[in-house]
Design a protein around this motif. Structure first.
Motif, PDB file in Angstrom:
ATOM      1  N   ASP A 190      -0.197   0.838  14.660  1.00 10.86           N
ATOM      2  CA  ASP A 190      -0.434   1.422  13.334  1.00 10.86           C
ATOM      3  C   ASP A 190      -0.147   2.925  13.282  1.00 10.86           C
ATOM      4  O   ASP A 190      -0.582   3.603  12.377  1.00 10.86           O
ATOM      5  CB  ASP A 190      -1.868   1.136  12.873  1.00 10.86           C
TER       6      ASP A 190
ATOM      7  N   GLU B 245       4.449  -0.037  -1.528  1.00 16.54           N
ATOM      8  CA  GLU B 245       2.999  -0.231  -1.657  1.00 16.54           C
ATOM      9  C   GLU B 245       2.608  -1.488  -0.906  1.00 16.54           C
ATOM     10  O   GLU B 245       3.131  -2.570  -1.184  1.00 16.54           O
ATOM     11  CB  GLU B 245       2.602  -0.323  -3.141  1.00 16.54           C
ATOM     12  N   CYS B 246       1.689  -1.344   0.064  1.00 15.91           N
ATOM     13  CA  CYS B 246       1.305  -2.482   0.899  1.00 15.91           C
ATOM     14  C   CYS B 246       0.482  -3.495   0.090  1.00 15.91           C
ATOM     15  O   CYS B 246       0.035  -3.195  -1.025  1.00 15.91           O
ATOM     16  CB  CYS B 246       0.526  -2.004   2.126  1.00 15.91           C
ATOM     17  N   ASP B 247       0.274  -4.660   0.671  1.00 18.14           N
ATOM     18  CA  ASP B 247      -0.443  -5.742  -0.026  1.00 18.14           C
ATOM     19  C   ASP B 247      -1.830  -5.322  -0.514  1.00 18.14           C
ATOM     20  O   ASP B 247      -2.273  -5.736  -1.576  1.00 18.14           O
ATOM     21  CB  ASP B 247      -0.578  -6.962   0.896  1.00 18.14           C
TER      22      ASP B 247
ATOM     23  N   GLU C 216      -0.666   3.600   5.404  1.00 17.02           N
ATOM     24  CA  GLU C 216      -0.472   2.647   6.499  1.00 17.02           C
ATOM     25  C   GLU C 216       1.006   2.628   6.899  1.00 17.02           C
ATOM     26  O   GLU C 216       1.879   2.666   6.035  1.00 17.02           O
ATOM     27  CB  GLU C 216      -0.902   1.246   6.036  1.00 17.02           C
TER      28      GLU C 216
ATOM     29  N   CYS D  26       3.144   2.855   3.494  1.00 15.70           N
ATOM     30  CA  CYS D  26       2.516   2.654   2.187  1.00 15.70           C
ATOM     31  C   CYS D  26       2.291   4.018   1.551  1.00 15.70           C
ATOM     32  O   CYS D  26       1.615   4.876   2.133  1.00 15.70           O
ATOM     33  CB  CYS D  26       1.200   1.902   2.316  1.00 15.70           C
TER      34      CYS D  26
ATOM     35  N   LYS E 235      -1.245  -2.844  -3.677  1.00 17.30           N
ATOM     36  CA  LYS E 235      -0.465  -3.324  -4.823  1.00 17.30           C
ATOM     37  C   LYS E 235      -1.340  -3.667  -6.025  1.00 17.30           C
ATOM     38  O   LYS E 235      -2.392  -4.252  -5.849  1.00 17.30           O
ATOM     39  CB  LYS E 235       0.334  -4.558  -4.419  1.00 17.30           C
TER      40      LYS E 235
END
Ligand SMILES: [Zn+2]
Ligand SMILES: [Zn+2]
Length: 137
Positions: free
Chosen positions: A33, A132-134, A98, A93, A137
């Motif tokens: 990460d 944009e990460c999950d 992230e 993101c 979003k």
């Protein structure tokens, strides 16, 4: 690279091989990460309560110097560390920050094509994609 190889590499380059430095390296390669300096510092304090931020900075600097990690600095001043030094795409993101790596046959083909076109000695590379990460979003 095992512990002995890392220590040998440290010594060959004139750096002291210490267990704290080894622990910092192991922490970074265990993460996918892209940890920040503060994250690394907080994680190290668990096993090494007396470790200083100076030791963290010095170790990060030498790992970077040895080409073992990549330092990713961002405009807003944050710095993240990436143990993946092969060509890859950092999927970032734009909301939560992230970072995950993306690699595929196509990224490898892309990079080898670019390398053959450039005809220079490449000292480093970095490819960031913002989305944009999950969770955001
Ligand atoms: Zn996010
Ligand atoms: Zn990465």
């Amino acid at each position: 690279m095992d512990d002995q190889e890392l220590f040998a590499l440290f010594r060959k380059n004139g750096y002291k091989a210490t267990t704290q430095r080894l622990a910092i390296w192991k922490y970074i390669i265990s993460r996918d990460d892209h940890p920040s300096t503060d994250q690394i510092y907080q994680a190290m304090k668990v096993d090494y309560p007396t470790i200083s931020l100076g030791t963290i900075y010095k170790t990060l600097h030498l790992l970077k110097d040895l080409g073992l990690i990549q330092e990713l600095g961002f405009n807003e001043g944050s710095v993240r560390y990436d143990p993946n030094t092969e060509f890859h795409i950092n999927m970032i993101c734009s909301k939560c920050g992230e970072i995950v790596d993306y690699e595929s046959e196509n990224t490898k083909k892309f990079w080898s094509t670019i390398l053959s076109e450039l005809e220079v000695k490449v000292n480093g590379h970095r490819f960031d994609v913002y989305y944009e990460c999950d969770d955001c979003k």
